[in-house]
Design a protein around this motif. Structure first.
Motif, PDB file in Angstrom:
ATOM      1  N   SER A 189       0.832  -1.204   0.000  1.00 41.44           N
ATOM      2  CA  SER A 189       0.000   0.000   0.000  1.00 41.44           C
ATOM      3  C   SER A 189       0.865   1.252   0.000  1.00 41.44           C
ATOM      4  CB  SER A 189      -0.927   0.004   1.219  1.00 41.44           C
ATOM      5  OG  SER A 189      -0.156  -0.008   2.394  1.00 41.44           O
ATOM      6  N   THR A 190       2.117   1.136  -0.367  1.00 40.72           N
ATOM      7  CA  THR A 190       3.027   2.265  -0.340  1.00 40.72           C
ATOM      8  C   THR A 190       3.638   2.472  -1.712  1.00 40.72           C
ATOM      9  OG1 THR A 190       3.575   1.719   1.937  1.00 40.72           O
ATOM     10  CG2 THR A 190       5.032   3.244   0.825  1.00 40.72           C
ATOM     11  N   LEU A 191       3.544   3.693  -2.190  1.00 43.78           N
ATOM     12  CA  LEU A 191       4.245   4.090  -3.410  1.00 43.78           C
ATOM     13  C   LEU A 191       5.470   4.878  -2.980  1.00 43.78           C
ATOM     14  CD1 LEU A 191       1.245   5.397  -5.529  1.00 43.78           C
ATOM     15  CD2 LEU A 191       2.399   3.227  -5.753  1.00 43.78           C
ATOM     16  N   TYR A 192       6.629   4.552  -3.514  1.00 41.96           N
ATOM     17  CA  TYR A 192       7.856   5.217  -3.113  1.00 41.96           C
ATOM     18  C   TYR A 192       8.114   6.401  -4.024  1.00 41.96           C
ATOM     19  CZ  TYR A 192       8.495   1.246  -0.135  1.00 41.96           C
ATOM     20  OH  TYR A 192       8.307   0.296   0.822  1.00 41.96           O
ATOM     21  N   GLU A 193       8.356   7.543  -3.410  1.00 42.11           N
ATOM     22  CA  GLU A 193       8.580   8.783  -4.130  1.00 42.11           C
ATOM     23  C   GLU A 193      10.008   8.796  -4.655  1.00 42.11           C
ATOM     24  OE1 GLU A 193       8.487  13.545  -3.110  1.00 42.11           O
ATOM     25  OE2 GLU A 193       8.274  12.071  -1.535  1.00 42.11           O
ATOM     26  N   ASP A 194      10.165   9.207  -5.911  1.00 36.12           N
ATOM     27  CA  ASP A 194      11.496   9.301  -6.508  1.00 36.12           C
ATOM     28  C   ASP A 194      11.644  10.691  -7.100  1.00 36.12           C
ATOM     29  OD1 ASP A 194      13.978   8.813  -7.465  1.00 36.12           O
ATOM     30  OD2 ASP A 194      13.342   7.502  -9.094  1.00 36.12           O
ATOM     31  N   ASN A 195      12.309  11.561  -6.380  1.00 34.54           N
ATOM     32  CA  ASN A 195      12.437  12.951  -6.815  1.00 34.54           C
ATOM     33  C   ASN A 195      13.397  13.130  -7.970  1.00 34.54           C
ATOM     34  OD1 ASN A 195      10.690  13.794  -4.828  1.00 34.54           O
ATOM     35  ND2 ASN A 195      12.323  14.011  -3.314  1.00 34.54           N
ATOM     36  N   THR A 196      14.221  12.157  -8.252  1.00 33.75           N
ATOM     37  CA  THR A 196      15.237  12.330  -9.294  1.00 33.75           C
ATOM     38  C   THR A 196      14.657  12.317 -10.697  1.00 33.75           C
ATOM     39  OG1 THR A 196      15.647   9.964  -9.340  1.00 33.75           O
ATOM     40  CG2 THR A 196      16.997  11.278  -7.841  1.00 33.75           C
ATOM     41  N   LEU A 197      13.437  11.850 -10.886  1.00 31.55           N
ATOM     42  CA  LEU A 197      12.846  11.791 -12.219  1.00 31.55           C
ATOM     43  C   LEU A 197      12.061  13.052 -12.586  1.00 31.55           C
ATOM     44  CD1 LEU A 197      11.587   8.103 -12.234  1.00 31.55           C
ATOM     45  CD2 LEU A 197      13.645   9.026 -13.273  1.00 31.55           C
ATOM     46  N   MET A 198      12.032  14.057 -11.725  1.00 33.44           N
ATOM     47  CA  MET A 198      11.239  15.258 -12.005  1.00 33.44           C
ATOM     48  C   MET A 198      11.769  16.016 -13.217  1.00 33.44           C
ATOM     49  SD  MET A 198       8.682  15.284 -10.122  1.00 33.44           S
ATOM     50  CE  MET A 198       8.074  16.902 -10.468  1.00 33.44           C
ATOM     51  N   GLU A 199      13.076  16.093 -13.392  1.00 38.31           N
ATOM     52  CA  GLU A 199      13.623  16.805 -14.547  1.00 38.31           C
ATOM     53  C   GLU A 199      13.221  16.120 -15.850  1.00 38.31           C
ATOM     54  OE1 GLU A 199      17.779  17.507 -14.287  1.00 38.31           O
ATOM     55  OE2 GLU A 199      17.632  18.379 -12.284  1.00 38.31           O
ATOM     56  N   GLU A 200      13.217  14.802 -15.864  1.00 35.03           N
ATOM     57  CA  GLU A 200      12.805  14.069 -17.057  1.00 35.03           C
ATOM     58  C   GLU A 200      11.335  14.304 -17.367  1.00 35.03           C
ATOM     59  OE1 GLU A 200      13.805   9.975 -16.669  1.00 35.03           O
ATOM     60  OE2 GLU A 200      15.873  10.406 -16.092  1.00 35.03           O
ATOM     61  N   VAL A 201      10.508  14.413 -16.355  1.00 34.77           N
ATOM     62  CA  VAL A 201       9.087  14.667 -16.574  1.00 34.77           C
ATOM     63  C   VAL A 201       8.892  16.053 -17.175  1.00 34.77           C
ATOM     64  CG1 VAL A 201       6.882  15.012 -15.379  1.00 34.77           C
ATOM     65  CG2 VAL A 201       8.337  13.084 -14.767  1.00 34.77           C
ATOM     66  N   ILE A 202       9.619  17.023 -16.661  1.00 29.88           N
ATOM     67  CA  ILE A 202       9.492  18.392 -17.183  1.00 29.88           C
ATOM     68  C   ILE A 202       9.979  18.467 -18.623  1.00 29.88           C
ATOM     69  CG2 ILE A 202      10.331  20.757 -16.886  1.00 29.88           C
ATOM     70  CD1 ILE A 202      10.339  20.202 -13.851  1.00 29.88           C
ATOM     71  N   LEU A 203      11.113  17.820 -18.932  1.00 32.80           N
ATOM     72  CA  LEU A 203      11.621  17.829 -20.308  1.00 32.80           C
ATOM     73  C   LEU A 203      10.648  17.138 -21.257  1.00 32.80           C
ATOM     74  CD1 LEU A 203      15.423  17.100 -19.793  1.00 32.80           C
ATOM     75  CD2 LEU A 203      14.366  19.245 -20.508  1.00 32.80           C
ATOM     76  N   ASN A 204      10.082  16.012 -20.831  1.00 34.31           N
ATOM     77  CA  ASN A 204       9.122  15.304 -21.674  1.00 34.31           C
ATOM     78  C   ASN A 204       7.854  16.119 -21.863  1.00 34.31           C
ATOM     79  OD1 ASN A 204      10.851  13.175 -22.006  1.00 34.31           O
ATOM     80  ND2 ASN A 204       9.960  11.969 -20.336  1.00 34.31           N
ATOM     81  N   ALA A 205       7.452  16.863 -20.859  1.00 37.74           N
ATOM     82  CA  ALA A 205       6.253  17.702 -20.977  1.00 37.74           C
ATOM     83  C   ALA A 205       6.520  18.845 -21.963  1.00 37.74           C
ATOM     84  CB  ALA A 205       5.863  18.251 -19.609  1.00 37.74           C
ATOM     85  N   LYS A 206       7.711  19.454 -21.909  1.00 41.63           N
ATOM     86  CA  LYS A 206       8.039  20.527 -22.843  1.00 41.63           C
ATOM     87  C   LYS A 206       8.074  20.006 -24.272  1.00 41.63           C
ATOM     88  CE  LYS A 206      10.651  23.458 -19.689  1.00 41.63           C
ATOM     89  NZ  LYS A 206      11.963  23.996 -19.344  1.00 41.63           N
ATOM     90  N   GLN A 207       8.596  18.795 -24.461  1.00 38.78           N
ATOM     91  CA  GLN A 207       8.649  18.203 -25.801  1.00 38.78           C
ATOM     92  C   GLN A 207       7.236  17.872 -26.304  1.00 38.78           C
ATOM     93  OE1 GLN A 207      11.244  14.866 -25.484  1.00 38.78           O
ATOM     94  NE2 GLN A 207      13.108  16.095 -25.293  1.00 38.78           N
ATOM     95  N   ALA A 208       6.381  17.434 -25.405  1.00 40.63           N
ATOM     96  CA  ALA A 208       5.004  17.120 -25.822  1.00 40.63           C
ATOM     97  C   ALA A 208       4.245  18.377 -26.186  1.00 40.63           C
ATOM     98  CB  ALA A 208       4.285  16.380 -24.679  1.00 40.63           C
ATOM     99  N   VAL A 209       4.456  19.472 -25.477  1.00 36.78           N
ATOM    100  CA  VAL A 209       3.790  20.736 -25.793  1.00 36.78           C
ATOM    101  C   VAL A 209       4.332  21.302 -27.101  1.00 36.78           C
ATOM    102  CG1 VAL A 209       3.508  23.120 -24.997  1.00 36.78           C
ATOM    103  CG2 VAL A 209       3.256  21.250 -23.372  1.00 36.78           C
ATOM    104  N   ALA A 210       5.619  21.168 -27.325  1.00 31.83           N
ATOM    105  CA  ALA A 210       6.226  21.685 -28.543  1.00 31.83           C
ATOM    106  C   ALA A 210       5.763  20.903 -29.772  1.00 31.83           C
ATOM    107  CB  ALA A 210       7.752  21.636 -28.444  1.00 31.83           C
ATOM    108  N   ALA A 211       5.441  19.636 -29.618  1.00 26.55           N
ATOM    109  CA  ALA A 211       5.038  18.808 -30.757  1.00 26.55           C
ATOM    110  C   ALA A 211       3.646  19.048 -31.128  1.00 26.55           C
ATOM    111  CB  ALA A 211       5.171  17.342 -30.408  1.00 26.55           C
TER     112      ALA A 211
END
Length: 165
Positions: A143-165
């Motif tokens: 019942s526990t999801l482990y938080e991984d803060n190191t992937l936040m930069e990848e999420v932001i970069l992927n979001a910028k690429q999706a908006v640009a496309a």
């Protein structure tokens, strides 16, 4: 990252997320589907999902409670000294000295179990529990999801690429 539960073998119960992902609220238009989801939510095999930070470590509550309690704790398993205590108490009861027996039991509490393992639950008790409780005790669902803060930069970069496309 070292977890106490192996993430590859443990899956999260799918019915535990009905409230979080909006399935339960969307099913209010259909009474049968809503009652099905509500029943599945109520008998979910895992506890409600929580997010655990990888850096936060909760203080041990058991240790804090033990330090506040100054009374003598009963033993978890019986040994030879408990037979002498039992003999003294039975003699006091046979001589109708109930106050002495109560005092002796307060000073020398009897053991609580036959085995010195506070986490042990016998198999017949577990087998009489509901299926959800059996699954939780066997740690089949997490019942526990482990938080991984190191992937936040990848999420932001992927979001910028999706908006640009």
């Amino acid at each position: 990252m070292n977890h106490s539960i192996d993430q590859a073998t443990v899956s999260i119960d799918p019915s535990s997320g009905f409230e979080l992902n909006g399935k339960l609220s969307n099913a209010t238009k259909n009474a049968r589907l809503f009652s099905l989801y509500l029943a599945m939510q109520q008998t979910a095999l895992a506890d409600t999902i929580g997010i655990e930070s990888p850096t936060a470590s909760a203080p041990d509550v058991e240790t804090q409670l033990r330090s506040l309690n100054f009374y003598r704790h009963p033993a978890l398993s019986a040994d030879d000294s408990h037979w002498d205590t039992l003999n003294r108490v039975s003699q006091a009861f046979s001589q109708h000295q109930f106050a002495d027996a109560r005092l002796h039991l307060a000073m020398h509490p009897m053991p609580l179990a036959q085995v010195d393992n506070a986490q042990k639950i016998s198999d017949d008790i577990v087998n009489n529990c509901p299926l959800g409780a059996q699954k939780r005790l066997s740690k089949q669902y997490s019942s526990t999801l482990y938080e991984d803060n190191t992937l936040m930069e990848e999420v932001i970069l992927n979001a910028k690429q999706a908006v640009a496309a």
